[in-house]
Design a protein around this motif. Structure first.
Motif, PDB file in Angstrom:
ATOM      1  N   VAL A  96     -17.836-105.531 -22.762  1.00 41.89           N
ATOM      2  CA  VAL A  96     -18.719-106.599 -22.264  1.00 41.89           C
ATOM      3  C   VAL A  96     -20.200-106.341 -22.520  1.00 41.89           C
ATOM      4  N   PRO A  97     -20.742-105.150 -22.198  1.00 37.32           N
ATOM      5  CA  PRO A  97     -22.186-104.956 -22.432  1.00 37.32           C
ATOM      6  C   PRO A  97     -22.575-105.073 -23.901  1.00 37.32           C
ATOM      7  N   HIS A  98     -21.651-104.740 -24.801  1.00 34.95           N
ATOM      8  CA  HIS A  98     -21.951-104.824 -26.232  1.00 34.95           C
ATOM      9  C   HIS A  98     -21.804-106.255 -26.762  1.00 34.95           C
ATOM     10  N   LEU A  99     -20.933-107.036 -26.110  1.00 31.53           N
ATOM     11  CA  LEU A  99     -20.677-108.387 -26.587  1.00 31.53           C
ATOM     12  C   LEU A  99     -21.676-109.410 -26.052  1.00 31.53           C
ATOM     13  N   GLN A 100     -22.154-109.187 -24.838  1.00 29.49           N
ATOM     14  CA  GLN A 100     -23.071-110.156 -24.238  1.00 29.49           C
ATOM     15  C   GLN A 100     -24.339-110.301 -25.073  1.00 29.49           C
ATOM     16  N   GLY A 101     -24.625-111.513 -25.420  1.00 26.97           N
ATOM     17  CA  GLY A 101     -25.831-111.774 -26.197  1.00 26.97           C
ATOM     18  C   GLY A 101     -25.704-111.470 -27.671  1.00 26.97           C
ATOM     19  N   SER A 102     -24.497-111.092 -28.104  1.00 26.06           N
ATOM     20  CA  SER A 102     -24.312-110.776 -29.523  1.00 26.06           C
ATOM     21  C   SER A 102     -24.358-112.047 -30.360  1.00 26.06           C
ATOM     22  N   PRO A 103     -25.131-112.060 -31.447  1.00 24.80           N
ATOM     23  CA  PRO A 103     -25.183-113.247 -32.308  1.00 24.80           C
ATOM     24  C   PRO A 103     -23.875-113.473 -33.060  1.00 24.80           C
ATOM     25  N   GLU A 104     -23.029-112.436 -33.117  1.00 22.16           N
ATOM     26  CA  GLU A 104     -21.748-112.539 -33.817  1.00 22.16           C
ATOM     27  C   GLU A 104     -20.581-112.549 -32.834  1.00 22.16           C
ATOM     28  N   GLN A 137      -7.427-118.452 -26.619  1.00 24.35           N
ATOM     29  CA  GLN A 137      -7.801-118.733 -28.006  1.00 24.35           C
ATOM     30  C   GLN A 137      -8.970-119.719 -28.067  1.00 24.35           C
ATOM     31  N   ARG A 138      -8.913-120.726 -27.224  1.00 26.73           N
ATOM     32  CA  ARG A 138      -9.992-121.723 -27.186  1.00 26.73           C
ATOM     33  C   ARG A 138     -11.315-121.068 -26.757  1.00 26.73           C
ATOM     34  N   ALA A 139     -11.243-120.197 -25.752  1.00 24.73           N
ATOM     35  CA  ALA A 139     -12.451-119.528 -25.270  1.00 24.73           C
ATOM     36  C   ALA A 139     -13.015-118.581 -26.321  1.00 24.73           C
ATOM     37  N   ALA A 140     -12.125-117.873 -27.027  1.00 30.98           N
ATOM     38  CA  ALA A 140     -12.580-116.945 -28.058  1.00 30.98           C
ATOM     39  C   ALA A 140     -13.295-117.681 -29.184  1.00 30.98           C
ATOM     40  N   ARG A 141     -12.737-118.818 -29.590  1.00 30.49           N
ATOM     41  CA  ARG A 141     -13.315-119.562 -30.707  1.00 30.49           C
ATOM     42  C   ARG A 141     -14.619-120.265 -30.340  1.00 30.49           C
ATOM     43  N   SER A 142     -14.813-120.489 -29.037  1.00 28.10           N
ATOM     44  CA  SER A 142     -16.062-121.114 -28.597  1.00 28.10           C
ATOM     45  C   SER A 142     -17.093-120.072 -28.171  1.00 28.10           C
ATOM     46  N   GLY A 143     -16.667-118.803 -28.120  1.00 28.84           N
ATOM     47  CA  GLY A 143     -17.579-117.744 -27.714  1.00 28.84           C
ATOM     48  C   GLY A 143     -17.807-117.673 -26.220  1.00 28.84           C
ATOM     49  N   ALA A 179     -16.440-111.494 -33.161  1.00 27.66           N
ATOM     50  CA  ALA A 179     -16.065-110.236 -32.515  1.00 27.66           C
ATOM     51  C   ALA A 179     -14.863-110.396 -31.597  1.00 27.66           C
ATOM     52  N   LEU A 180     -14.481-111.628 -31.287  1.00 25.04           N
ATOM     53  CA  LEU A 180     -13.405-111.874 -30.336  1.00 25.04           C
ATOM     54  C   LEU A 180     -12.104-112.210 -31.060  1.00 25.04           C
ATOM     55  N   TRP A 181     -11.053-111.501 -30.725  1.00 28.53           N
ATOM     56  CA  TRP A 181      -9.733-111.739 -31.324  1.00 28.53           C
ATOM     57  C   TRP A 181      -9.146-113.021 -30.756  1.00 28.53           C
ATOM     58  N   ASP A 182      -8.519-113.845 -31.623  1.00 26.87           N
ATOM     59  CA  ASP A 182      -8.008-115.130 -31.169  1.00 26.87           C
ATOM     60  C   ASP A 182      -6.594-115.427 -31.676  1.00 26.87           C
TER      61      ASP A 182
END
Length: 223
Positions: free
Chosen positions: A173-181, A126-132, A185-188
């Motif tokens: 992963v390829p779609h999430l890397q570098g995503s400004p959002e 959860q901590r990692a998701a919220r920090s991106g 996009a990550l479930w927490d």
């Protein structure tokens, strides 16, 4: 033959280490979809013989991370959005069964200690998701779901879900890397789910699992 057993253990251990290392490279995006390589290239990279490398690559192919390319070696598998939707559908059916068991018949013996570990994984995820922090999240998320599904006490279910989750991440992963959002996009909801399971709150478990799967589908629809 003396020593043959030890040699087999060493080779199998090396095989697993290579498979784990390559899987981590794929999940970190350092081996993106479509990347091709040969047994010889990997053996030289890790400075090992070809046999455990070939076995590791075959294992990863069976898990859906790689595909064999005739006369050329192996390639990191490329998944489509439709593939991802299919993964979520399969994941949904498995999770429904897992949580129905957890709520209706209770968790396996020794679950109290296991739940403490699951909660720690959930807190870190959860901590990692919220920090991106995508790479950190993936590691804890995989452990979280593996340990949570392990509460049912059926290793076949746990292993099957783990395999689907890895495939989901290979696509994502390829779609999430570098995503400004990235953060959105990550479930927490990891800790909320642990709370609901601990309380055997069937309605809340169903709500959270539905929200979790819908989150993935909504994200994929925006790609």
């Amino acid at each position: 033959m003396p020593g043959s057993g030890s040699g087999a253990v060493t080779r199998n251990t090396l095989r697993q280490q290579i498979a784990d290392a390559l899987r981590d490279e794929v999940l970190a995006g350092r081996l993106p979809p479509g990347t091709e390589f040969t047994v010889k290239q990997i053996a030289e990279q890790y400075e090992v013989s070809a046999t455990p490398v070939r076995e590791a690559l075959v294992d990863l192919s069976a898990q859906g991370l790689l595909e064999s390319v005739q006369h050329r070696g192996f390639r990191v598998r490329t998944y489509t959005v439709d593939d991802f939707r299919g993964m979520i559908e399969a994941r949904t059916l498995i999770l429904d069964g897992i949580f129905r068991c957890l709520v209706e018949r209770g968790v396996a013996p020794g679950a109290a200690e296991m739940l403490v570990s699951v909660r720690r994984r959930g807190e870190e995820a959860q901590r990692a998701a919220r920090s991106g922090s995508l790479e950190v999240l993936i590691g804890y998320d995989l452990r979280f779901w593996r340990e949570l599904s392990g509460l049912v006490g059926n290793p076949y279910i746990s292993e099957f879900l783990h395999r689907i989750r890895i495939q989901c991440w290979v696509f994502s992963v390829p779609h999430l890397q570098g995503s400004p959002e990235l953060r959105t996009a990550l479930w927490d909801g990891h800790n909320e789910l642990v709370d609901a399971v601990t309380l055997a709150d069937a309605d809340e478990v169903r709500r959270l699992v539905r929200a979790y799967n819908q989150h993935g589908l909504d994200w994929a629809a925006r790609l």
